[in-house]
Write a protein that holds these residues in place. Structure first.
Motif, PDB file in Angstrom:
ATOM      1  N   GLU A 187       2.885  20.838  85.519  1.00 39.28           N
ATOM      2  CA  GLU A 187       2.563  22.083  86.222  1.00 39.28           C
ATOM      3  C   GLU A 187       3.623  23.164  86.037  1.00 39.28           C
ATOM      4  N   GLY A 234       2.248  25.743  83.856  1.00 35.40           N
ATOM      5  CA  GLY A 234       1.028  26.393  84.339  1.00 35.40           C
ATOM      6  C   GLY A 234       1.339  27.275  85.530  1.00 35.40           C
ATOM      7  N   PRO A 235       0.316  27.828  86.184  1.00 37.09           N
ATOM      8  CA  PRO A 235      -1.093  27.733  85.802  1.00 37.09           C
ATOM      9  C   PRO A 235      -1.413  28.611  84.595  1.00 37.09           C
ATOM     10  N   GLY A 238      -3.508  23.706  82.273  1.00 36.63           N
ATOM     11  CA  GLY A 238      -4.612  23.751  83.229  1.00 36.63           C
ATOM     12  C   GLY A 238      -5.116  22.355  83.531  1.00 36.63           C
ATOM     13  N   ASN A 239      -5.751  22.213  84.692  1.00 34.28           N
ATOM     14  CA  ASN A 239      -6.125  20.888  85.170  1.00 34.28           C
ATOM     15  C   ASN A 239      -7.459  20.977  85.917  1.00 34.28           C
ATOM     16  N   GLU A 272      -7.564  17.843  81.388  1.00 31.60           N
ATOM     17  CA  GLU A 272      -6.362  18.661  81.546  1.00 31.60           C
ATOM     18  C   GLU A 272      -6.034  19.190  80.158  1.00 31.60           C
TER      19      GLU A 272
END
Length: 327
Positions: free
Chosen positions: A84, A87-88, A95-96, A109
């Motif tokens: 993370e 990300g985001p 991304g997830n 993901e």
């Protein structure tokens, strides 16, 4: 199993036509040997009939593929808190489960990367991604020049120059689909777990490589979804929406999706070859025959990309740009 965030599970399933039906017989997906002189004819036919094909003798050494896959496996095996940090996605980054900003979700993901040299990459990715992308882009350009040769287009780099341009808006994506052991019960009830929902690719051309786990499906013109047998040593090529427009519908942008696997992780890496943002996309005048009219309104890649990213994955993105002809 990799821990992913948790939207309601019902969002991830699609209903198949009928549970417990016999599997659809898979048609022969075009297999093209790029080292053969006759590959030009086969490429054009595959783009017209399927919009999708597999290439061998592609010139991308295995060591570059393996290096990138090793780094991708390391990254996706990391704790979620580590991933993370990349990300985001905005739009690039980690991304997830959520795909885009319009409510699409998938059992996936991913890491979306800009291919421009100055872009930010997670640690250890820059060198291996740059090496891989440069080789895959070279192969994609070779394919597009062979297509131009067979179609008697001048100059022969009419397609490939858009990818080679310094302002080319190309992107690179790594997708990881964790296994989902509970999938068998859902399949018996006629449901599939969606990894990445049905869509066409908006760019010119997509070059896909995955590990030996199944999941990719393409949509045939008879309305059926068929599974594409995995092959980690070959590359799969998709015609994108932009190439469909440039050929005035001669080449078809194929709808495809990924469904989750019950036992094994699936890893895929996709190079999306896009034109510069200011490039005007329209049917090539040299392809228009006789009184043939353009099926599409002219647009810039920026306009189409902006429009496409406002839609859901399954929407007909080209619909807004099709010309309405009187019947």
């Amino acid at each position: 199993m990799v821990a992913l965030s948790n939207p309601p599970m019902e969002q991830f399933f699609v209903k198949t036509t009928k549970p417990n039906t016999k599997p659809i017989i898979i048609p022969d997906i075009p297999l093209i040997d790029l080292s053969k002189p006759e590959s030009k004819q086969h490429l054009v036919k595959a783009c017209q009939d399927f919009g999708f094909f597999k290439v061998v003798n592609h010139g991308v050494p295995a060591k570059f593929i393996n290096k990138l896959e090793l780094e991708a496996v390391k990254f996706f095996s990391s704790p979620l808190s580590v991933k993370e940090k990349s990300g985001p996605p905005d739009p690039f980054g980690y991304g997830n489960k959520s795909i885009g900003t319009n409510g699409d979700v998938g059992w996936v993901e991913y890491l979306l990367l800009n291919t421009k040299p100055e872009s930010d990459y997670p640690e250890n990715f820059r060198g291996v991604v740059n090496d891989y992308v440069s080789l895959v882009k070279k192969m994609a350009c070779e394919i597009m020049e062979l297509l131009a040769d067979e179609m008697k287009l001048q100059p022969r780099n009419v397609f490939s120059k858009l990818l080679m341009d310094e302002e080319s808006d190309s992107v690179f994506r790594l997708n990881h689909y964790p296994p989902f052991p509970e999938i068998q019960e859902n399949e018996r009830n006629g449901r599939k777990l969606v990894g990445f929902g049905e869509h066409t690719d908006p760019q010119i051309i997509s070059v896909l490589r995955s590990n030996n786990t199944s999941g990719l499906e393409i949509f045939l013109r008879d309305g059926s979804w068929v599974s594409v047998p995995p092959d980690s040593e070959s590359f799969f090529i998709n015609v994108g929406d932009s190439l469909q427009v440039m050929t005035n519908g001669r080449f078809k942008s194929v709808k495809h999706r990924v469904v989750a696997n019950g036992r094994k992780s699936r890893m895929s890496m996709i190079y999306f070859g896009g034109p510069p943002l200011s490039e005007k996309i329209a049917p090539l005048p040299s392809l228009m025959q006789g009184e043939e009219g353009s099926l599409y309104k002219e647009f810039t890649w920026f306009e189409y990309k902006k429009s496409a990213y406002k839609t859901r994955l399954s929407d007909n993105r080209l619909g807004l740009f099709e010309k309405i002809t009187a019947s």
